[in-house]
Design an enzyme around this catalytic site. Structure first.
Site, PDB file in Angstrom:
ATOM      1  N   LYS A   1       2.034   0.422  -1.088  1.00 61.97           N
ATOM      2  CA  LYS A   1       0.665   0.018  -0.773  1.00 61.97           C
ATOM      3  C   LYS A   1       0.731  -1.017   0.336  1.00 61.97           C
ATOM      4  O   LYS A   1       1.819  -1.500   0.668  1.00 61.97           O
ATOM      5  CB  LYS A   1      -0.014  -0.581  -2.005  1.00 61.97           C
ATOM      6  CG  LYS A   1       0.819  -1.664  -2.706  1.00 61.97           C
ATOM      7  CD  LYS A   1       0.209  -2.119  -4.023  1.00 61.97           C
ATOM      8  CE  LYS A   1       0.370  -1.113  -5.138  1.00 61.97           C
ATOM      9  NZ  LYS A   1      -0.891  -0.493  -5.528  1.00 61.97           N
ATOM     10  N   ARG A   2      -0.424  -1.366   0.909  1.00 60.57           N
ATOM     11  CA  ARG A   2      -0.401  -2.403   1.924  1.00 60.57           C
ATOM     12  C   ARG A   2       0.190  -3.694   1.360  1.00 60.57           C
ATOM     13  O   ARG A   2       0.102  -3.970   0.167  1.00 60.57           O
ATOM     14  CB  ARG A   2      -1.822  -2.663   2.441  1.00 60.57           C
ATOM     15  CG  ARG A   2      -2.299  -1.605   3.405  1.00 60.57           C
ATOM     16  CD  ARG A   2      -1.408  -1.464   4.620  1.00 60.57           C
ATOM     17  NE  ARG A   2      -1.600  -2.560   5.545  1.00 60.57           N
ATOM     18  CZ  ARG A   2      -2.315  -2.485   6.649  1.00 60.57           C
ATOM     19  NH1 ARG A   2      -2.902  -1.348   6.992  1.00 60.57           N
ATOM     20  NH2 ARG A   2      -2.443  -3.529   7.449  1.00 60.57           N
TER      21      ARG A   2
ATOM     22  N   HIS B   1     -16.067  -2.003  -1.173  1.00 62.98           N
ATOM     23  CA  HIS B   1     -14.650  -1.762  -1.434  1.00 62.98           C
ATOM     24  C   HIS B   1     -13.840  -2.998  -1.764  1.00 62.98           C
ATOM     25  O   HIS B   1     -12.618  -2.918  -1.861  1.00 62.98           O
ATOM     26  CB  HIS B   1     -13.991  -1.092  -0.220  1.00 62.98           C
ATOM     27  CG  HIS B   1     -14.169   0.379  -0.178  1.00 62.98           C
ATOM     28  ND1 HIS B   1     -13.355   1.245  -0.848  1.00 62.98           N
ATOM     29  CD2 HIS B   1     -15.097   1.136   0.436  1.00 62.98           C
ATOM     30  CE1 HIS B   1     -13.753   2.485  -0.647  1.00 62.98           C
ATOM     31  NE2 HIS B   1     -14.817   2.449   0.133  1.00 62.98           N
TER      32      HIS B   1
ATOM     33  N   THR C   1      -5.738   3.640  -5.630  1.00 63.51           N
ATOM     34  CA  THR C   1      -5.610   5.088  -5.806  1.00 63.51           C
ATOM     35  C   THR C   1      -4.154   5.513  -5.908  1.00 63.51           C
ATOM     36  O   THR C   1      -3.866   6.585  -6.447  1.00 63.51           O
ATOM     37  CB  THR C   1      -6.283   5.877  -4.660  1.00 63.51           C
ATOM     38  OG1 THR C   1      -5.850   5.334  -3.405  1.00 63.51           O
ATOM     39  CG2 THR C   1      -7.798   5.804  -4.757  1.00 63.51           C
TER      40      THR C   1
ATOM     41  N   LYS D   1      -1.913  -8.135  -4.011  1.00 63.97           N
ATOM     42  CA  LYS D   1      -1.211  -6.984  -4.601  1.00 63.97           C
ATOM     43  C   LYS D   1       0.121  -7.392  -5.235  1.00 63.97           C
ATOM     44  O   LYS D   1       0.724  -6.636  -5.978  1.00 63.97           O
ATOM     45  CB  LYS D   1      -1.007  -5.885  -3.552  1.00 63.97           C
ATOM     46  CG  LYS D   1      -2.319  -5.209  -3.118  1.00 63.97           C
ATOM     47  CD  LYS D   1      -2.054  -4.161  -2.040  1.00 63.97           C
ATOM     48  CE  LYS D   1      -3.323  -3.500  -1.509  1.00 63.97           C
ATOM     49  NZ  LYS D   1      -3.825  -2.399  -2.366  1.00 63.97           N
TER      50      LYS D   1
ATOM     51  N   LYS E   1      -2.310   8.624  -8.080  1.00 64.20           N
ATOM     52  CA  LYS E   1      -1.343   9.594  -7.545  1.00 64.20           C
ATOM     53  C   LYS E   1      -0.050   9.556  -8.343  1.00 64.20           C
ATOM     54  O   LYS E   1       0.511  10.598  -8.714  1.00 64.20           O
ATOM     55  CB  LYS E   1      -1.006   9.270  -6.079  1.00 64.20           C
ATOM     56  CG  LYS E   1      -2.169   9.293  -5.117  1.00 64.20           C
ATOM     57  CD  LYS E   1      -1.756   8.643  -3.780  1.00 64.20           C
ATOM     58  CE  LYS E   1      -2.969   8.265  -2.962  1.00 64.20           C
ATOM     59  NZ  LYS E   1      -2.604   7.362  -1.829  1.00 64.20           N
TER      60      LYS E   1
HETATM   61  C1  PLP Z   1      -3.102   6.154  -1.579  1.00 62.50           C
HETATM   62  C2  PLP Z   1      -2.683   5.428  -0.390  1.00 62.50           C
HETATM   63  C3  PLP Z   1      -2.995   4.076  -0.237  1.00 62.50           C
HETATM   64  C4  PLP Z   1      -3.728   3.270  -1.299  1.00 62.50           C
HETATM   65  O1  PLP Z   1      -2.786   2.663  -2.138  1.00 62.50           O
HETATM   66  P1  PLP Z   1      -3.208   1.509  -3.162  1.00 62.50           P
HETATM   67  O2  PLP Z   1      -1.981   1.272  -3.950  1.00 62.50           O
HETATM   68  O3  PLP Z   1      -4.306   2.075  -3.993  1.00 62.50           O
HETATM   69  O4  PLP Z   1      -3.619   0.353  -2.366  1.00 62.50           O
HETATM   70  C5  PLP Z   1      -2.568   3.416   0.898  1.00 62.50           C
HETATM   71  N1  PLP Z   1      -1.871   4.060   1.850  1.00 62.50           N
HETATM   72  C6  PLP Z   1      -1.548   5.365   1.737  1.00 62.50           C
HETATM   73  C7  PLP Z   1      -0.762   6.009   2.816  1.00 62.50           C
HETATM   74  C8  PLP Z   1      -1.942   6.093   0.626  1.00 62.50           C
HETATM   75  O5  PLP Z   1      -1.621   7.386   0.538  1.00 62.50           O
END
Ligand code: PLP
Length: 802
Positions: free
Chosen positions: A533-534, A347, A639, A539, A643
């Site tokens: 995101k985190r 990952h 991801t 990022k 979304k």
């Molecule tokens: C989808 C999702 C992530 C992943 O987000 P990235 O932008 O791909 O790092 C992290 N936290 C939550 C709550 C999510 O739904």
């Protein structure tokens, strides 16, 4: 299943009365939720039992997905949707004068994961059930989930997430399926009369692993799979009584989720967690198999075990242990079975996130597992040193530098190794696992991550869902590739206006939510620009912030621009000082911008605390712009990019992770790409000629934005502003923020212009929604099923049709 509104009303009143001895209008919202969850569970019991029975009778090959995190989100709506009774239940609740959303909001969000990795595991569980694949989850039942984030004076504060305070309606305790996990002690290998080695454990600390099963309901197909979460308890009947301290020590194993999302933390307790759920899972799989088989010979034809990153990599030596020590299988046969059963997803591309453990700690905690890894290591060297040379094998053997190296162990003991987006899988071969690729090229493959449109569109985005139903029918709900029919309406101006109207409705709803949460009144007509995101340096939330500072300065100079609302959601690992400094700066910038009436006409910033799945469901439908701006070559897949695309947001992105596939899917006209490529960044690394200061010296806009960090214009960030400023200039900007600044601004200006033409914007949004179906996790798990696990999906209906 089928259920009429009237039936539901009768059954709901009935169960509420039985539970609480009170009529509905006497119940609190929490009690209404509990009653509804219990009723829903009662609908799940039968298909759950039947699915299990069918798998056993038909000897279906089963997948076991091992993950130290699962991030399922709330389950009530999702279960009702998948059972096919969500509309009837909502209609019934409305008729009873109850507000469905209010009841749904009473459910706690099980935060048993940090972010993408855990969310992926849960999307896969939902997807496997929905395509009719026999997929089981194996994880940890954390008493406390990921910390609850609050801001105090703009600083992140971490509070405990007591998510089970009201119980967890969806779990079933299975004490009759408990197993014992052994830690510590020492191992005696004694030759037995039969010639086998007998393995005798002395002085071990035994922990009882008690499983709690959670139903994973498939979409409209009567399939219900199992997510098994393990809880640590003191053993009973051990002939000894445990002191309170001893019990406390045992309970600690499953008390709390580690809040680091991409950093190997090196903590004892974490290693204990890893062995605990891995050993419990392996033991329970083998025990189940042996109930109906006399030997382990056919095991690999009935079982596939997948490890989601390396936290469960001890599954490899643990399966070897059980096969040899308990089942008396020879090493060679055990290794053959193990290789055939195990597969591994990597990952990360951050080398600091590759898990390693000090041998001292490791061998003391799990001595028998360590012995087996030593033997794996010895044989690996024996076979491959002659062919590949000592130096290379030293680099990638499971043991080296006084450490157990989990990614190498996982790669050596699995028949398949996959990355999670094409660029990531290529970089694994080229870089991170290059030496292993030389030895095992056939093992390497790509499986791009996926998402579940059921949660993100059907549940999260009702206005869009209804519009889609009206325009292209409802087949997209079962098969999201049907969203491609939308392309036929790319020039249907009425439809484009309807799309914009659905987005506007979602934006008004989010504006209301923002006001409730952070008490900021935002303009629902602004461009909603989202980064969720985190919080991590790679990022590059910081690049986004610098863009905001540039806009602030421009507006102060009198420039007019289309109004933008920047929406952030991000938790930082509690020990990640730099990330927390960025959070403080983000909050300070939000205060500065929102508090300045000249500026807030054109620009607003909100940072919503405690980002999680439930909040994502509220934000995503309202997004116009999706910021996916990681340093190229650092984000494995992402991801949230998928979304947000499925909600019709335009992606503002670097060529990183799955952004590249999004671009390929929608075409260059329907995304906004900027920044250095991975190759260009690799070039800088190789030559060693990146000089961040040159960008600062040569670009006056960048210069001015950066100066704001240290010139007192943003109140309250003396320390943080200086630290960040120094990280960029003194320490040469590890993540190329300054190099990408100019092209980031240019991309943003193009988006501003584009937004002035609502129908052209809507047409691009349409193209994104239309092509988002390919990222459904249903397809992802089917690819895993075909190419890695060798399982076929089947539902009860398939039998009917056959
Ligand atoms: C989808 C999702 C992530 C992943 O987000 P990235 O932008 O791909 O790092 C992290 N936290 C939550 C709550 C999510 O739904």
């Amino acid at each position: 299943m089928s259920l009429t509104k009237e039936q539901f009303i009768t059954e709901f009143k009935d169960i509420a009365l039985k539970l609480y001895a009170a009529p509905l209008d006497d119940l609190s919202t929490q009690q209404l939720y509990q009653a509804l969850a219990l009723l829903t569970r009662s609908y799940i019991g039968q298909p759950w039992a039947e699915t299990k029975k069918r798998y056993d009778q038909e000897e279906t090959k089963q997948v076991f997905y091992f993950s130290i995190e699962f991030l399922p989100g709330r389950l009530l709506q999702s279960n009702l949707l998948n059972l096919g009774i969500l509309s009837e239940v909502e209609a019934g609740l409305n008729e009873l004068g109850l507000r469905p959303q209010k009841i749904f909001d009473a459910e706690a969000d099980p935060g048993l994961g940090n972010g993408g990795l855990g969310r992926l595991a849960s999307a896969f569980m939902d997807a496997m059930a929905s395509v009719g694949m026999a997929g089981n989850g194996n994880g940890i039942r954390y008493q406390y989930g990921l910390f609850k984030q609050a801001f105090v004076n703009g600083y992140q504060v971490e509070l405990p997430d007591d998510w089970m305070r009201n119980g967890f309606a969806w779990e079933t305790r299975k004490e009759n399926r408990a197993v014992t996990v052994k830690f510590g002690g020492w191992v005696e290998l004694r030759p037995s009369r039969s010639g086998n080695l007998r393995v005798i454990y002395h002085n071990t600390d035994d922990v009882l692993a008690v499983p709690y099963d959670v139903a994973m309901v498939g979409y409209h197909n009567q399939v219900v799979n199992n997510l098994r979460l393990w809880s640590a308890e003191a053993p009973i009947n051990a002939g000894t009584d445990f002191t309170l301290e001893q019990k406390e020590r045992i309970n600690q194993i499953t008390q709390i989720l580690y809040p680091d999302d991409s950093d190997a933390s090196g903590k004892q307790l974490r290693l204990r967690q890893e062995y605990f759920f891995t050993s419990a899972g392996i033991q329970s799989i083998v025990r189940h198999y042996r109930r109906t088989h006399n030997s382990m010979a056919g095991f690999a034809d009935r079982v596939a075990i997948h490890i989601n990153d390396t936290h469960p990599a001890m599954a490899i030596p643990e399966l070897m242990r059980v096969l040899m020590d308990d089942e008396h299988v020879s090493w060679d046969e055990a290794w053959r079975i193990t290789l055939k059963v195990m597969s591994y997803t990597n990952h990360t591309l951050l080398s600091e996130a590759l898990e390693v453990w000090p041998i001292d700690m490791f061998s003391g905690m799990v001595p028998r597992i360590y012995q087996i890894i030593q033997e794996i290591d010895r044989r690996f060297r024996l076979v491959f040193v002659p062919q590949f040379g000592q130096a290379m094998i030293d680099r990638i053997a499971p043991l080296g530098n006084g450490q157990v190296r989990m990614a190498y162990l996982a790669s050596i003991g699995s028949h398949a190794i996959n990355g999670v987006a094409p660029i990531h899988s290529e970089l694994l071969k080229k870089d991170v696992l290059h030496d292993l690729y030389q030895i095992f090229p056939e093992r390497f493959n790509n499986k791009t991550n996926g998402i579940t449109p059921r949660r993100w569109i059907q549940i999260g985005d009702r206005p869009l869902s209804h519009l889609l139903d009206k325009k292209i029918g409802t087949t997209w709900r079962k098969n999201p590739l049907a969203l491609r029919q939308l392309h036929d309406f790319a020039d249907d101006t009425r439809f484009l206006d309807d799309l914009n109207a659905a987005k506007a409705e979602n934006k008004r709803a989010l504006a209301k939510y923002i006001d409730q949460v952070v008490h900021v009144k935002v303009d629902p007509d602004a461009i909603f620009d989202v980064q969720i995101k985190r919080l991590h340096a790679y990022k590059r939330q910081l690049l986004h912030v610098l863009g905001i500072l540039d806009a602030y300065l421009a507006i102060k100079r009198g420039e007019k621009r289309p109004k933008r609302l920047h929406i952030f959601g991000a938790k930082a690992a509690p020990s990640y000082v730099y990330a927390k400094e960025i959070i403080k700066v983000m909050n300070a910038v939000a205060d500065l911008v929102n508090g300045d009436p000249d500026v807030s006409k054109y620009l607003q910033v909100v940072f919503l605390p405690n980002y999680g799945v439930t909040m994502a469901e509220k934000i995503i439908p309202a997004a116009d712009i999706s910021e996916q701006i990681s340093t190229a070559g650092k984000e494995a897949s992402g991801t949230s990019n998928m979304k947000l695309m499925s909600a019709g947001a335009l992606t503002l992105a670097t060529l990183d992770g799955a952004n590249i596939e999004i671009k390929d899917a929608v075409g260059d006209d329907n995304v906004e790409i900027f920044g250095l490529t991975e190759e260009e960044i690799a070039g800088y690394y190789q030559r060693g000629d990146y000089h961040a200061r040159d960008f600062y010296d040569q670009d006056p806009r960048l210069h001015a934005a950066l100066d704001m960090l240290v010139n007192g214009q943003i109140p309250g960030i003396e320390t943080e502003g200086r630290d960040i400023f120094n990280s960029l200039l003194t320490y040469n900007d590890e993540y190329f923020v300054l190099a990408d600044f100019e092209s980031y601004l240019a991309a943003n200006e193009r988006l501003d212009k584009l937004y002035q033409q609502p129908r052209i914007w809507a047409k691009k949004a349409l193209a994104n929604i239309a092509e988002s179906g390919r990222f459904s996790a249903d397809f992802t798990v089917q690819r895993y099923g075909r190419e890695i696990w060798h399982v076929v999906a089947k539902t009860p209906e398939d039998d009917h049709e056959a």
